[in-house]
Design an enzyme around this catalytic site. Structure first.
Site, PDB file in Angstrom:
ATOM      1  N   GLY A 138       1.986   2.056  10.590  1.00  0.00           N
ATOM      2  CA  GLY A 138       2.910   3.185  10.436  1.00  0.00           C
ATOM      3  C   GLY A 138       3.596   3.596  11.730  1.00  0.00           C
ATOM      4  N   GLU A 187      -7.215   4.446   7.674  1.00  0.00           N
ATOM      5  CA  GLU A 187      -7.034   5.881   7.395  1.00  0.00           C
ATOM      6  C   GLU A 187      -8.277   6.452   6.723  1.00  0.00           C
ATOM      7  OE1 GLU A 187      -3.244   5.495   5.410  1.00  0.00           O
ATOM      8  OE2 GLU A 187      -2.372   4.849   7.300  1.00  0.00           O
ATOM      9  N   ASN A 242       0.875  -1.182   0.000  1.00  0.00           N
ATOM     10  CA  ASN A 242       0.000   0.000   0.000  1.00  0.00           C
ATOM     11  C   ASN A 242       0.907   1.225   0.000  1.00  0.00           C
ATOM     12  OD1 ASN A 242      -1.855   2.014   0.395  1.00  0.00           O
ATOM     13  ND2 ASN A 242      -2.332   1.469   2.525  1.00  0.00           N
ATOM     14  N   SER A 298       3.030  -2.368  10.219  1.00  0.00           N
ATOM     15  CA  SER A 298       4.481  -2.377  10.414  1.00  0.00           C
ATOM     16  C   SER A 298       5.118  -3.722  10.092  1.00  0.00           C
ATOM     17  CB  SER A 298       4.836  -1.919  11.835  1.00  0.00           C
ATOM     18  OG  SER A 298       4.380  -0.586  12.046  1.00  0.00           O
ATOM     19  N   GLU A 304      -5.702  -5.282  10.389  1.00  0.00           N
ATOM     20  CA  GLU A 304      -4.690  -4.246  10.598  1.00  0.00           C
ATOM     21  C   GLU A 304      -4.982  -3.506  11.900  1.00  0.00           C
ATOM     22  OE1 GLU A 304      -2.696  -2.968   6.719  1.00  0.00           O
ATOM     23  OE2 GLU A 304      -4.470  -1.745   6.950  1.00  0.00           O
ATOM     24  N   HIS A 337      -9.809   0.928   4.694  1.00  0.00           N
ATOM     25  CA  HIS A 337      -8.530   1.106   5.394  1.00  0.00           C
ATOM     26  C   HIS A 337      -8.760   2.033   6.588  1.00  0.00           C
ATOM     27  CE1 HIS A 337      -4.415   2.352   6.205  1.00  0.00           C
ATOM     28  NE2 HIS A 337      -4.026   1.280   5.536  1.00  0.00           N
ATOM     29  N   LYS A 360       0.059   4.212  -0.220  1.00  0.00           N
ATOM     30  CA  LYS A 360      -0.614   5.393   0.360  1.00  0.00           C
ATOM     31  C   LYS A 360      -0.376   6.600  -0.559  1.00  0.00           C
ATOM     32  CE  LYS A 360       0.184   3.405   4.867  1.00  0.00           C
ATOM     33  NZ  LYS A 360      -0.158   3.521   6.255  1.00  0.00           N
TER      34      LYS A 360
HETATM   35  C1  PEP Z   1      -1.028  -0.016   5.783  1.00  0.00           C
HETATM   36  O1  PEP Z   1      -1.013   1.119   5.364  1.00  0.00           O
HETATM   37  O2  PEP Z   1      -1.960  -0.760   5.461  1.00  0.00           O
HETATM   38  C2  PEP Z   1       0.066  -0.474   6.638  1.00  0.00           C
HETATM   39  C3  PEP Z   1       0.007  -1.669   7.145  1.00  0.00           C
HETATM   40  O3  PEP Z   1       1.108   0.413   6.845  1.00  0.00           O
HETATM   41  P1  PEP Z   1       2.523   0.088   7.556  1.00  0.00           P
HETATM   42  O4  PEP Z   1       3.020  -1.201   6.993  1.00  0.00           O
HETATM   43  O5  PEP Z   1       3.387   1.247   7.193  1.00  0.00           O
HETATM   44  O6  PEP Z   1       2.264  -0.014   9.030  1.00  0.00           O
END
Ligand code: PEP
Length: 250
Positions: free
Chosen positions: A174, A99, A12, A212, A168, A97, A14
């Site tokens: 992040g 976000e 992703n 992460s 998630e 997601h 982003k």
């Molecule tokens: C994500 O944006 O779905 C995500 C898991 O980000 P990160 O791996 O940076 O934590």
């Protein structure tokens, strides 16, 4: 317990990238991919779908979008429909997601509508669920993820086995703070049981972990019985790291 389905590693990006950076990243990714044992996708900013569609043509990298409109077509300024994503070769689309839920107020009902639109257009939705830190500390993790999954489990005319689910934990996205393999597996087992109660094909449904995930922790996470892949944010922007995660998914 998962069956022998292929794992899926989806990056992703982003809101990152540029024409030049995307080209360098995708070329490095394709150059480093030797007959991957898993499926690989990149979820790119909408504006770059056409560029990345051309870059991945003929490779084993599949294209994903990061969001889709809940509406089919019409007077929805700024939105992009599932049919448009399909036009540009999107194989997957992220839906719900954290976000989007957090910054754009997406409710479970909206997430369900988007899931429906994606499925109707022949795109596989990757439906994201996960609890905040506050919800985890209040012992609400199970309740929250089950509520979020329940919203998409009976999408009209479609079987839940057409969907990919990504767990998630919001506190791990992040932040560099990953769920331990045991924590992640515990939630995945809850989700798998919920899917099994709704579909005889629950075993086929890919349950990704996201939060992460990186080159150092991927192998342990991906070794868990109910973790069928990863949704990778930050580490998907660096080809060597993303390739190591892909190599860990067998
Ligand atoms: C994500 O944006 O779905 C995500 C898991 O980000 P990160 O791996 O940076 O934590």
């Amino acid at each position: 317990m998962s069956s022998s389905k292929k794992k899926l590693i989806a990056g992703n990006w982003k809101m990152n990238g540029s024409l030049a950076a995307n080209e360098a990243l995708v070329k490095a990714l394709i150059a480093g991919l030797q007959d991957p044992a898993c499926d690989v996708a990149v979820a790119v900013p909408l504006l770059y779908l056409a560029q990345v569609q051309a870059l991945v043509a003929g490779s084993s990298v599949e294209l994903a979008a990061q969001d889709v409109s809940a509406h089919e077509a019409g007077a929805y300024t700024g939105e992009v429909s599932a049919a448009m994503l399909k036009d540009f070769g999107a194989r997957y689309v992220l839906v719900g997601h954290s976000e989007r839920r957090q910054y754009h107020g997406e409710t479970d009902a909206v997430v369900a509508e988007k899931t429906q639109r994606a499925l109707a257009a022949g795109i596989t939705p990757i439906v994201c669920v996960g609890e905040t830190l506050q919800e985890r500390e209040a012992g609400q993790t199970e309740v929250v993820v089950k509520r979020q999954l329940a919203a998409v489990i009976h999408v009209n005319g479609h079987c839940i086995s057409e969907v990919v689910v990504a767990y998630e934990p919001v506190w791990a996205i992040g932040t560099g703070r990953t769920a331990s393999p045991e924590q992640a597996q515990a939630v995945h087992a809850v989700l798998r049981a919920q899917l099994a109660a709704a579909s005889e094909h629950a075993d086929r449904i890919r349950l990704l972990y996201g939060g992460s995930m990186n080159a150092a922790n991927a192998a342990q996470l991906l070794a868990q019985p109910d973790i069928d892949g990863g949704l990778v944010g930050g580490a998907s922007l660096k080809a060597p790291d993303f390739l190591q995660i892909i190599a860990a998914a067998r």
